[in-house]
Design a protein around this motif. Structure first.
Motif, mmCIF file in Angstrom:
data_model
loop_
_atom_site.group_PDB
_atom_site.id
_atom_site.type_symbol
_atom_site.label_atom_id
_atom_site.label_comp_id
_atom_site.label_asym_id
_atom_site.label_seq_id
_atom_site.Cartn_x
_atom_site.Cartn_y
_atom_site.Cartn_z
ATOM 1 N N TYR A 9 31.854 45.836 42.289
ATOM 2 C CA TYR A 9 32.734 44.693 42.548
ATOM 3 C C TYR A 9 31.912 43.447 42.880
ATOM 4 O O TYR A 9 32.201 42.350 42.395
ATOM 5 C CB TYR A 9 33.678 44.974 43.721
ATOM 6 C CG TYR A 9 34.674 46.082 43.538
ATOM 7 C CD1 TYR A 9 35.087 46.523 42.282
ATOM 8 C CD2 TYR A 9 35.235 46.705 44.639
ATOM 9 C CE1 TYR A 9 36.016 47.527 42.144
ATOM 10 C CE2 TYR A 9 36.171 47.711 44.514
ATOM 11 C CZ TYR A 9 36.559 48.119 43.266
ATOM 12 O OH TYR A 9 37.488 49.109 43.143
ATOM 13 N N ARG A 41 31.848 39.927 40.676
ATOM 14 C CA ARG A 41 32.151 38.601 41.230
ATOM 15 C C ARG A 41 31.021 37.622 40.969
ATOM 16 O O ARG A 41 31.257 36.449 40.680
ATOM 17 C CB ARG A 41 32.432 38.707 42.728
ATOM 18 C CG ARG A 41 33.841 39.156 43.041
ATOM 19 C CD ARG A 41 34.163 38.998 44.509
ATOM 20 N NE ARG A 41 33.428 39.925 45.344
ATOM 21 C CZ ARG A 41 33.807 41.171 45.596
ATOM 22 N NH1 ARG A 41 34.911 41.647 45.067
ATOM 23 N NH2 ARG A 41 33.076 41.936 46.380
ATOM 24 N N PRO A 55 32.900 37.150 36.646
ATOM 25 C CA PRO A 55 34.148 37.118 37.417
ATOM 26 C C PRO A 55 35.409 37.222 36.562
ATOM 27 O O PRO A 55 36.446 37.630 37.076
ATOM 28 C CB PRO A 55 34.087 35.789 38.151
ATOM 29 C CG PRO A 55 33.139 34.958 37.367
ATOM 30 C CD PRO A 55 32.156 35.895 36.745
ATOM 31 N N SER A 83 37.911 39.058 39.267
ATOM 32 C CA SER A 83 37.334 39.662 40.461
ATOM 33 C C SER A 83 37.130 38.692 41.621
ATOM 34 O O SER A 83 36.666 39.098 42.675
ATOM 35 C CB SER A 83 35.998 40.345 40.118
ATOM 36 O OG SER A 83 35.103 39.426 39.554
ATOM 37 N N ARG A 84 37.499 37.433 41.442
ATOM 38 C CA ARG A 84 37.382 36.474 42.550
ATOM 39 C C ARG A 84 38.774 36.098 43.042
ATOM 40 O O ARG A 84 39.691 35.853 42.245
ATOM 41 C CB ARG A 84 36.644 35.214 42.114
ATOM 42 C CG ARG A 84 35.178 35.446 41.868
ATOM 43 C CD ARG A 84 34.436 34.163 41.655
ATOM 44 N NE ARG A 84 35.039 33.411 40.552
ATOM 45 C CZ ARG A 84 34.399 32.505 39.843
ATOM 46 N NH1 ARG A 84 33.154 32.207 40.113
ATOM 47 N NH2 ARG A 84 35.004 31.870 38.866
#
Length: 66
Positions: free
Chosen positions: A24, A28, A32, A49-50
Protein backbone atom coordinates in the motif's frame (compact mmCIF):
# COMPACT_ATOMS: atom_id res chain seq x y z
CA UNK A 1 14.50 -0.47 -13.64
CA UNK A 2 12.04 -0.38 -10.74
CA UNK A 3 10.87 -3.63 -9.20
CA UNK A 4 7.17 -4.30 -9.73
CA UNK A 5 4.91 -3.70 -6.77
CA UNK A 6 3.93 -7.16 -5.48
CA UNK A 7 0.21 -6.53 -5.21
CA UNK A 8 -2.78 -7.93 -7.06
CA UNK A 9 -6.06 -6.65 -5.66
CA UNK A 10 -7.93 -9.57 -7.22
CA UNK A 11 -5.70 -12.30 -5.75
CA UNK A 12 -6.87 -13.49 -2.32
CA UNK A 13 -3.37 -14.86 -1.65
CA UNK A 14 -2.14 -11.25 -1.40
CA UNK A 15 -4.17 -10.96 1.79
CA UNK A 16 -3.42 -14.41 3.30
CA UNK A 17 -1.08 -12.90 5.90
CA UNK A 18 -3.23 -9.80 6.42
CA UNK A 19 -3.18 -6.47 4.66
CA UNK A 20 0.00 -5.86 2.62
CA UNK A 21 0.79 -2.48 4.19
CA UNK A 22 4.24 -2.23 2.55
CA UNK A 23 2.59 -2.67 -0.88
CA UNK A 24 0.00 0.00 0.00
CA UNK A 25 2.81 2.42 0.90
CA UNK A 26 4.59 1.78 -2.40
CA UNK A 27 1.36 2.19 -4.38
CA UNK A 28 0.72 5.57 -2.76
CA UNK A 29 4.27 6.71 -3.56
CA UNK A 30 4.87 5.18 -7.00
CA UNK A 31 1.50 4.43 -8.58
CA UNK A 32 -1.37 6.17 -6.76
CA UNK A 33 -3.77 5.59 -9.67
CA UNK A 34 -3.37 2.14 -11.16
CA UNK A 35 -5.28 0.23 -13.82
CA UNK A 36 -5.90 -3.42 -12.98
CA UNK A 37 -6.87 -5.90 -15.66
CA UNK A 38 -9.89 -7.96 -14.62
CA UNK A 39 -10.88 -11.47 -15.65
CA UNK A 40 -11.64 -12.14 -19.31
CA UNK A 41 -14.77 -10.36 -20.46
CA UNK A 42 -14.80 -7.95 -17.53
CA UNK A 43 -13.83 -4.28 -17.72
CA UNK A 44 -10.58 -3.14 -16.08
CA UNK A 45 -10.61 -1.70 -12.57
CA UNK A 46 -8.94 1.44 -11.31
CA UNK A 47 -7.22 1.34 -7.94
CA UNK A 48 -6.84 4.65 -6.10
CA UNK A 49 -4.52 4.56 -3.11
CA UNK A 50 -4.39 8.15 -1.85
CA UNK A 51 -7.11 9.55 0.40
CA UNK A 52 -7.37 12.83 -1.51
CA UNK A 53 -7.92 11.02 -4.83
CA UNK A 54 -10.51 8.65 -3.35
CA UNK A 55 -12.38 11.54 -1.79
CA UNK A 56 -12.40 13.59 -5.00
CA UNK A 57 -13.60 10.67 -7.12
CA UNK A 58 -16.27 9.59 -4.64
CA UNK A 59 -17.74 13.10 -4.66
CA UNK A 60 -17.81 13.48 -8.48
CA UNK A 61 -20.70 11.26 -9.54
CA UNK A 62 -21.05 12.97 -12.91
CA UNK A 63 -17.64 11.67 -14.08
CA UNK A 64 -17.05 8.50 -12.04
CA UNK A 65 -19.01 5.39 -11.10
CA UNK A 66 -18.44 2.70 -8.54
Amino acid sequence: MTEAIPFNLLDPDCFAAGHPHAAYDRLRQESPVRRIEAAAGRPPLWLLSRYEDIRAVSQDRSRFSS
